[in-house]
Write a protein that holds these residues in place. Structure first.
Motif, PDB file in Angstrom:
ATOM      1  N   TYR A   1       0.788  -1.115   0.321  1.00 30.92           N
ATOM      2  CA  TYR A   1      -0.051   0.003   0.050  1.00 30.92           C
ATOM      3  C   TYR A   1       0.907   1.308   0.037  1.00 30.92           C
ATOM      4  CZ  TYR A   1      -4.044  -2.840   1.076  1.00 30.92           C
ATOM      5  OH  TYR A   1      -5.229  -3.640   1.160  1.00 30.92           O
TER       6      TYR A   1
ATOM      7  N   GLU B   1      -3.909   5.410   0.760  1.00 34.15           N
ATOM      8  CA  GLU B   1      -4.685   4.167   0.431  1.00 34.15           C
ATOM      9  C   GLU B   1      -5.186   3.338   1.532  1.00 34.15           C
ATOM     10  OE1 GLU B   1      -2.848   2.479  -3.536  1.00 34.15           O
ATOM     11  OE2 GLU B   1      -1.400   1.939  -2.025  1.00 34.15           O
ATOM     12  N   HIS B   2      -6.218   2.383   1.194  1.00 35.56           N
ATOM     13  CA  HIS B   2      -6.898   1.784   2.291  1.00 35.56           C
ATOM     14  C   HIS B   2      -6.094   1.032   3.374  1.00 35.56           C
ATOM     15  CE1 HIS B   2      -9.719  -1.108   3.819  1.00 35.56           C
ATOM     16  NE2 HIS B   2      -8.935  -2.305   3.636  1.00 35.56           N
TER      17      HIS B   2
ATOM     18  N   ARG C   1      -0.162  -5.435   0.228  1.00 34.16           N
ATOM     19  CA  ARG C   1      -1.506  -5.273  -0.220  1.00 34.16           C
ATOM     20  C   ARG C   1      -1.892  -6.483  -0.975  1.00 34.16           C
ATOM     21  NH1 ARG C   1      -3.805  -1.005  -3.933  1.00 34.16           N
ATOM     22  NH2 ARG C   1      -1.851   0.012  -3.606  1.00 34.16           N
TER      23      ARG C   1
END
Length: 155
Positions: A37, A41-42, A49
């Motif tokens: 990531y 980002e998330h 990721r």
């Protein structure tokens, strides 16, 4: 030829740790790639990721997708073992922090369910004269004992 189907496992933050365990435990296995990531980002910046690995030459993708979904025993990975030593190695490698179940099934500490099964199991349970005894013996076990299955087949 490119494989059309790749198994994808969904994890909640532990994909990199899980794939490192699997790649170290199983022969012909390795982590191929880790994408991480980025900022904003998330996931946390730098956290894995997507991890791509091979287990016994089979490509598997592991995603750190969050807690929205969970792995269940409804999907399991079956490892066919030639010897009791192989059964013991895989079972012991997955048991730490895991949940043993009946008949050679175990859910590891990451939530992935495995069947650690002797290669001769199908042959032993398929015999119409002895298969019932073998299956009954297997259902009483957690980690499968090949010698005990063979004794059950002999009566």
């Amino acid at each position: 030829m490119t494989r059309k189907i790749t198994l994808c496992l969904w994890f909640n933050g532990c994909a990199e740790e899980a794939t490192a365990l699997y790649a170290g435990l199983f022969p012909e296995s390795r982590v191929i790639d880790v994408s991480r990531y980025g900022d904003g980002e998330h996931g946390a910046p730098g956290a894995a990721r997507i991890v791509t690995m091979e287990l016994f030459g089979q490509k598997i993708t592991a995603i750190n997708g969050g807690g929205e979904f969970a792995l269940t025993p409804a999907m399991s990975l079956l490892i066919s073992c030639e010897t009791q030593a192989e059964v013991d190695r895989y079972w012991d490698g997955l048991a730490a922090g895991g949940k043993p179940m009946r008949c050679g099934w175990i859910t590891d500490r990451f939530g992935v369910t495995w069947q650690i099964i002797p290669a001769q199991f199908k042959r032993l349970i398929s015999d119409p004269n002895t298969g019932g005894r073998v299956m009954a013996a297997a259902c009483e076990m957690t980690k499968v004992d090949i010698a005990a299955l063979e004794r059950a087949a002999q009566g």
